[in-house]
Design a protein around this motif. Structure first.
Motif, mmCIF file in Angstrom:
data_model
loop_
_atom_site.group_PDB
_atom_site.id
_atom_site.type_symbol
_atom_site.label_atom_id
_atom_site.label_comp_id
_atom_site.label_asym_id
_atom_site.label_seq_id
_atom_site.Cartn_x
_atom_site.Cartn_y
_atom_site.Cartn_z
ATOM 1 N N PRO A 226 15.364 -10.149 67.070
ATOM 2 C CA PRO A 226 14.196 -10.063 66.376
ATOM 3 C C PRO A 226 12.833 -10.012 67.099
ATOM 4 C CG PRO A 226 15.120 -11.946 65.748
ATOM 5 C CD PRO A 226 16.094 -11.355 66.702
ATOM 6 N N TRP A 227 11.947 -9.189 66.716
ATOM 7 C CA TRP A 227 10.635 -9.134 67.390
ATOM 8 C C TRP A 227 9.888 -10.172 66.797
ATOM 9 C CZ3 TRP A 227 8.316 -3.775 69.359
ATOM 10 C CH2 TRP A 227 9.251 -3.186 70.102
ATOM 11 N N PRO A 228 8.632 -10.487 67.287
ATOM 12 C CA PRO A 228 7.732 -11.485 66.418
ATOM 13 C C PRO A 228 7.465 -11.249 65.088
ATOM 14 C CG PRO A 228 7.024 -10.921 68.755
ATOM 15 C CD PRO A 228 7.857 -9.820 68.359
ATOM 16 N N GLU A 229 7.216 -12.342 64.430
ATOM 17 C CA GLU A 229 6.895 -12.400 62.913
ATOM 18 C C GLU A 229 5.494 -11.465 62.564
ATOM 19 O OE1 GLU A 229 6.691 -15.938 60.865
ATOM 20 O OE2 GLU A 229 8.731 -16.617 61.697
ATOM 21 N N PRO A 230 5.404 -10.929 61.493
ATOM 22 C CA PRO A 230 4.230 -10.008 61.180
ATOM 23 C C PRO A 230 2.982 -10.844 61.190
ATOM 24 C CG PRO A 230 5.561 -10.299 59.517
ATOM 25 C CD PRO A 230 6.217 -10.846 60.402
ATOM 26 N N VAL A 231 1.885 -10.111 61.490
ATOM 27 C CA VAL A 231 0.401 -11.091 61.340
ATOM 28 C C VAL A 231 0.170 -11.345 59.920
ATOM 29 C CG1 VAL A 231 -1.909 -10.548 61.552
ATOM 30 C CG2 VAL A 231 -0.466 -9.371 63.346
ATOM 31 N N GLY A 232 0.034 -12.432 59.789
ATOM 32 C CA GLY A 232 -0.265 -12.961 58.301
ATOM 33 C C GLY A 232 1.300 -13.499 57.711
ATOM 34 N N GLY A 233 2.231 -13.328 58.359
ATOM 35 C CA GLY A 233 3.656 -13.921 57.704
ATOM 36 C C GLY A 233 4.285 -12.682 57.039
ATOM 37 N N TYR A 234 5.435 -13.149 56.618
ATOM 38 C CA TYR A 234 6.116 -12.203 55.927
ATOM 39 C C TYR A 234 5.728 -12.012 54.543
ATOM 40 C CZ TYR A 234 9.867 -12.939 59.517
ATOM 41 O OH TYR A 234 10.602 -13.026 60.510
ATOM 42 N N ARG A 235 5.462 -10.643 54.035
ATOM 43 C CA ARG A 235 5.282 -10.505 52.701
ATOM 44 C C ARG A 235 5.525 -9.082 52.347
ATOM 45 N NH1 ARG A 235 0.558 -7.297 52.699
ATOM 46 N NH2 ARG A 235 -0.816 -7.566 54.523
ATOM 47 N N LEU A 236 5.494 -8.751 50.981
ATOM 48 C CA LEU A 236 5.495 -7.269 50.741
ATOM 49 C C LEU A 236 4.649 -6.303 51.678
ATOM 50 C CD1 LEU A 236 6.716 -7.461 47.084
ATOM 51 C CD2 LEU A 236 8.110 -6.559 48.845
ATOM 52 N N ARG A 237 4.929 -5.186 52.000
ATOM 53 C CA ARG A 237 4.032 -4.082 52.528
ATOM 54 C C ARG A 237 4.546 -2.963 52.171
ATOM 55 N NH1 ARG A 237 1.777 -7.463 57.117
ATOM 56 N NH2 ARG A 237 2.720 -9.147 57.405
ATOM 57 N N THR A 238 3.614 -2.119 51.724
ATOM 58 C CA THR A 238 3.970 -0.729 51.279
ATOM 59 C C THR A 238 3.094 0.404 51.732
ATOM 60 O OG1 THR A 238 4.908 0.610 49.347
ATOM 61 C CG2 THR A 238 2.699 -0.595 49.131
ATOM 62 N N TYR A 239 3.560 1.452 52.111
ATOM 63 C CA TYR A 239 2.732 2.455 52.773
ATOM 64 C C TYR A 239 3.190 3.866 52.221
ATOM 65 C CZ TYR A 239 3.487 -1.043 56.318
ATOM 66 O OH TYR A 239 3.220 -2.471 57.229
ATOM 67 N N ALA A 240 2.056 4.585 51.800
ATOM 68 C CA ALA A 240 2.135 5.862 51.352
ATOM 69 C C ALA A 240 2.466 6.646 52.450
ATOM 70 C CB ALA A 240 0.748 6.429 50.348
ATOM 71 N N LEU A 241 3.703 7.470 52.356
ATOM 72 C CA LEU A 241 3.945 8.401 53.455
ATOM 73 C C LEU A 241 2.990 9.315 53.726
ATOM 74 C CD1 LEU A 241 7.774 8.220 53.230
ATOM 75 C CD2 LEU A 241 6.469 7.135 54.980
#
Length: 282
Positions: free
Chosen positions: A134-149
């Motif tokens: 695994p790569w490093p943990e995300p900035v601000g820690g694990y949480r839901l992140r959604t992106y409009a394609l």
């Protein structure tokens, strides 16, 4: 002496029997690579697809229907045509309408990996594929992140690349006409597989296996035609390129695990690079 490349494997979901949830009627097709698992589900509105304790992050791609995603103490409404990264632990996704939803996991989701239609090709981890570190943990820690394609279309390319700690997806913009056969992009990868997941149209995947010093191991070129949904898993060193054919728009998602360093080193390629750091040692 070099060894011959493994043959490609995959899932021809459009002609395979699905796994059926007897309670909801949801139909799911699962395929896998050495380090990733893909799950394509067609389900009625209100269907909930839950994970009791997923060991790491996974990604959801919505198409024509939205969804409600719950994880890590958060609840978010996900629009159609979105990519969502789900943190480890318990989670669920509930469809807002009748339709198709795609989930991509790492192979650490072992309960799904063993149910893949091509699980027999992965009884042991292939020696030619690097491990899933695994790569490093995300900035601000694990949480839901959604992106409009639609917000991540870039001029001059059909690539829309997102990474998490364990996965990288390239959700390509649709090809409205058949791909120009004078502008194909044959290439190969040294130590990782590529999963080419078709969710629209018909694709021909062209494969050329490298020669070794032993002529008895040589393989003929392959031109694998696959409708949707389907996924072809291409082993390392195999030269490949894909093209859509026919009247329906081609819609392809490339799957990698762990994230690709070469894409990550190219400025502006990874849409969410600011949220997911690269390893310090590379």
């Amino acid at each position: 002496m070099s060894t011959s490349a493994r043959p490609a494997s995959g899932g021809w979901h459009y002609k395979e029997a699905p796994l059926i949830d007897v309670d909801t009627g949801a139909e799911t097709w699962i395929a896998r690579g050495a380090n990733f698992v893909t799950a394509v589900s067609i389900a009625p509105a209100g269907t909930t697809l839950a994970r009791a304790d997923n060991p790491d992050e996974y990604m959801i791609i919505t198409d024509k229907v939205g969804a409600t995603v719950v994880a890590g103490g958060e609840t978010i409404e996900v629009a159609p045509d979105s990519l969502t990264i789900v943190p480890p632990g318990a989670s669920s996704v509930t469809l807002a309408g009748d339709g198709e939803i795609v989930r991509v996991f790492s192979s650490r989701a072992s309960d799904l990996a063993v149910r893949a239609s091509n699980a027999g090709a992965y009884r042991d981890h292939p020696a030619d594929v690097a491990p899933l570190n695994p790569w490093p943990e995300p900035v601000g820690g694990y949480r839901l992140r959604t992106y409009a394609l639609a917000d991540h279309v870039r001029e001059g390319t059909n690539m829309r690349v997102f990474r998490s700690t364990n996965l990288m997806l390239n959700v390509m913009t649709p090809r409205e006409t058949p791909r120009d056969t004078a502008k194909l992009t044959p290439h190969s990868h040294t130590d990782f597989e590529q999963g080419s997941l078709a969710i629209g149209g018909v694709y021909v995947h062209h494969l050329r296996y490298p020669w070794t010093s032993d002529m008895a191991t040589w393989r003929e070129d392959e031109h694998v035609e696959m409708a949707s949904p389907s996924v072809l898993v291409i082993p390392p060193t195999v030269v490949h390129t894909s093209r859509n054919i026919g009247d329906q728009p081609g819609r392809l998602i490339d799957v990698f695990a762990p994230p690709r360093l070469d894409f990550s080193l190219r400025e502006g390629v990874v849409a969410n690079a600011d949220e997911y750091p690269m390893p310090k040692e590379r």
